[in-house]
Write an enzyme that holds these catalytic residues in place. Sequence first.
Site, mmCIF file in Angstrom:
data_model
loop_
_atom_site.group_PDB
_atom_site.id
_atom_site.type_symbol
_atom_site.label_atom_id
_atom_site.label_comp_id
_atom_site.label_asym_id
_atom_site.label_seq_id
_atom_site.Cartn_x
_atom_site.Cartn_y
_atom_site.Cartn_z
ATOM 1 N N PHE A 140 47.250 -22.316 108.955
ATOM 2 C CA PHE A 140 45.670 -21.743 108.462
ATOM 3 C C PHE A 140 44.774 -22.001 109.672
ATOM 4 O O PHE A 140 44.573 -24.063 109.530
ATOM 5 C CB PHE A 140 45.933 -21.708 107.192
ATOM 6 C CG PHE A 140 44.845 -21.070 106.349
ATOM 7 C CD1 PHE A 140 45.017 -19.880 106.056
ATOM 8 C CD2 PHE A 140 43.874 -21.126 106.308
ATOM 9 C CE1 PHE A 140 44.122 -19.168 105.917
ATOM 10 C CE2 PHE A 140 42.900 -20.670 105.885
ATOM 11 C CZ PHE A 140 42.272 -19.492 105.460
ATOM 12 N N ASP A 214 49.906 -29.267 102.931
ATOM 13 C CA ASP A 214 49.190 -28.393 102.424
ATOM 14 C C ASP A 214 50.463 -27.262 101.265
ATOM 15 O O ASP A 214 50.901 -26.522 102.470
ATOM 16 C CB ASP A 214 48.495 -27.335 103.003
ATOM 17 C CG ASP A 214 47.308 -26.503 102.308
ATOM 18 O OD1 ASP A 214 47.626 -26.681 101.741
ATOM 19 O OD2 ASP A 214 46.616 -26.403 103.364
ATOM 20 N N TYR A 239 42.940 -21.171 93.206
ATOM 21 C CA TYR A 239 42.183 -19.395 93.430
ATOM 22 C C TYR A 239 43.701 -18.005 94.195
ATOM 23 O O TYR A 239 43.419 -17.367 93.927
ATOM 24 C CB TYR A 239 40.821 -18.957 93.806
ATOM 25 C CG TYR A 239 41.172 -19.773 95.663
ATOM 26 C CD1 TYR A 239 41.539 -19.098 96.751
ATOM 27 C CD2 TYR A 239 39.922 -20.872 96.022
ATOM 28 C CE1 TYR A 239 41.317 -19.253 98.055
ATOM 29 C CE2 TYR A 239 39.971 -20.689 97.516
ATOM 30 C CZ TYR A 239 40.704 -20.398 98.137
ATOM 31 O OH TYR A 239 40.874 -20.305 99.625
ATOM 32 N N LYS A 240 44.911 -19.143 94.490
ATOM 33 C CA LYS A 240 45.475 -18.346 95.301
ATOM 34 C C LYS A 240 46.793 -18.487 93.334
ATOM 35 O O LYS A 240 46.042 -17.419 92.639
ATOM 36 C CB LYS A 240 45.930 -19.427 96.329
ATOM 37 C CG LYS A 240 45.423 -19.028 97.550
ATOM 38 C CD LYS A 240 45.897 -19.790 98.609
ATOM 39 C CE LYS A 240 44.948 -18.979 99.519
ATOM 40 N NZ LYS A 240 45.343 -20.273 100.580
ATOM 41 N N ARG A 406 50.998 -7.781 104.387
ATOM 42 C CA ARG A 406 51.352 -8.635 103.951
ATOM 43 C C ARG A 406 51.497 -8.919 102.446
ATOM 44 O O ARG A 406 50.548 -8.027 101.251
ATOM 45 C CB ARG A 406 49.921 -10.485 103.946
ATOM 46 C CG ARG A 406 50.764 -11.461 103.865
ATOM 47 C CD ARG A 406 49.702 -12.532 104.790
ATOM 48 N NE ARG A 406 48.660 -12.545 103.020
ATOM 49 C CZ ARG A 406 47.329 -13.696 103.302
ATOM 50 N NH1 ARG A 406 47.903 -14.652 103.647
ATOM 51 N NH2 ARG A 406 47.021 -13.643 102.282
HETATM 52 C C1 LIG Z 1 43.813 -20.462 101.723
HETATM 53 C C2 LIG Z 1 44.407 -21.453 102.623
HETATM 54 C C3 LIG Z 1 43.757 -22.785 102.183
HETATM 55 C C4 LIG Z 1 41.646 -22.796 102.371
HETATM 56 O O1 LIG Z 1 41.230 -23.552 102.210
HETATM 57 P P1 LIG Z 1 39.618 -23.739 101.318
HETATM 58 O O2 LIG Z 1 38.853 -24.949 102.147
HETATM 59 O O3 LIG Z 1 39.954 -23.267 99.998
HETATM 60 O O4 LIG Z 1 38.878 -21.827 102.077
HETATM 61 C C5 LIG Z 1 43.897 -23.720 103.696
HETATM 62 N N1 LIG Z 1 44.398 -23.770 104.284
HETATM 63 C C6 LIG Z 1 45.708 -22.815 103.720
HETATM 64 C C7 LIG Z 1 46.810 -22.903 104.110
HETATM 65 C C8 LIG Z 1 45.309 -21.994 102.833
HETATM 66 O O5 LIG Z 1 46.393 -21.072 102.745
#
Ligand SMILES: *Cc1c(COP(=O)(O)O)cnc(C)c1O
Length: 447
Positions: A140, A214, A239-240, A406
């Site tokens: 990401f 992560d 939030y996921k 997705r």
């Molecule tokens: C959704 C996601 C994030 C989001 O990071 P924020 O700091 O909450 O914006 C980070 N890393 C991964 C792998 C994600 O899927």
Amino acid sequence: MIALDRAQCLALDAADPLRALTDEFDLPDGVIYLDGNSLGVLPRGTAARLQDVIAREWGTDLIGSWNTAGWVDLPQRVGDKIARLIGAGPGQVVAADSTSLNLYKVLTVALDIVESTAYRDAEQPQDAPRRVILSERSNFPTDLYIAQSIAAQRDCELRLVDNPADIPAILASDEGAELAVLMLTEVNYRTGERHDLAALTAAAHAAGALTVWDLAHSAGAVPVDLVGAEADFAIGCGYKYLNGGPGAPAFVWVHPRYADRFRQPLSGWLGHADPFAFDTAYEPAEGISRYVCGTPPILSLSALECGVDTLLAAEPFGGMPALRAKSLELTDLFIALVDALPAELGVTVVTPREHARRGSQVSLTLAAPRHEAGYAVVQALIARGVIGDFRAGDPRDLEGHPHILRFGFTPLYLSRTQVFDAVAHLREVLDTDEWRDERFAARGAVT
Ligand SMILES: *Cc1c(COP(=O)(O)O)cnc(C)c1O
């Protein structure tokens, strides 16, 4: 056995004990929500809980609520609940800040540890300093951006692997001696491919490196066993799959062998051993509490607690293993139904078919001549109440990184019948060229 007909889906749903968990949520009628991997749905308890926090705790009890309502311990209380979902112990997780910020904290600490005399003394004395953070190109972006900043600040190098299958060989090669940290996202946000967290952690350790995981697409989606895997650091998203609401606080876990021994770089007052001593010198709190930085966002944390509670509500039904079994059943069903679509529609499943290599999402691509249609197809599905999302491919390498449709599968509230209906809608959108309608071409800021 995979049910390919709708009547079988209905029968299996009727017999599913996890169906009771649907009551934890308020979903609008007529929506098939396949985006819980991006923004989890609203738990039924959240609005009333926030109303109580606002009207009573804040409105009536005012500042006293820091003590009487336990606001000050909320990062730890919610952290302890998240810990139960990711194989961590009590007192090992806090809910705080964003995933990006938590990554900044743990990646810095991991590098500090590797540079420490104690760590280096445990290695062969002739070893050159370990300067490489190893990750994958399709990680990401925020993870890569944070690592890039840290690499620039401290003369490290972020090295990106194109094919994640190469990572074990790299760890075992001479390159392994250059590595400080292996930084990976367990489940890839684009492809839904899942790494073997335990095996890669062991391989990184054998190479003398530490691991930062992560869990943004893992926590609440797949069973994780951080302590069992002897991992070093983990962060993840609220939030996921944790259903904490838009912009919910993230979480951070540090193995107890390191939690007390190193300072995280964002040394704010609420990570101090005694914040209300108002000392001029920073003294870190014990253990994971030092990973809190500033004042916790109480409204957001309260909503996150409600979200995490929806997952803990599955504990009487078998908890994460039971949710995982249903998630695999749903993704297997989706894959089988997509495979059964007429070949001329050109829909291909990108996500690995092996259970062990799959998270809780399935990603599709469209073959030429519809390859560029992905965004419009997703919009047409959304107009039909089937909510997924679109992730653009890499224009320089569409072969390796195609446009992705997705779909996330949250076993807490999704049924087999909804999965069946979603694929029927997909077929109709493609069969009828409905996606060509120009209203599906306009792009919002968030895809
Ligand atoms: C959704 C996601 C994030 C989001 O990071 P924020 O700091 O909450 O914006 C980070 N890393 C991964 C792998 C994600 O899927």
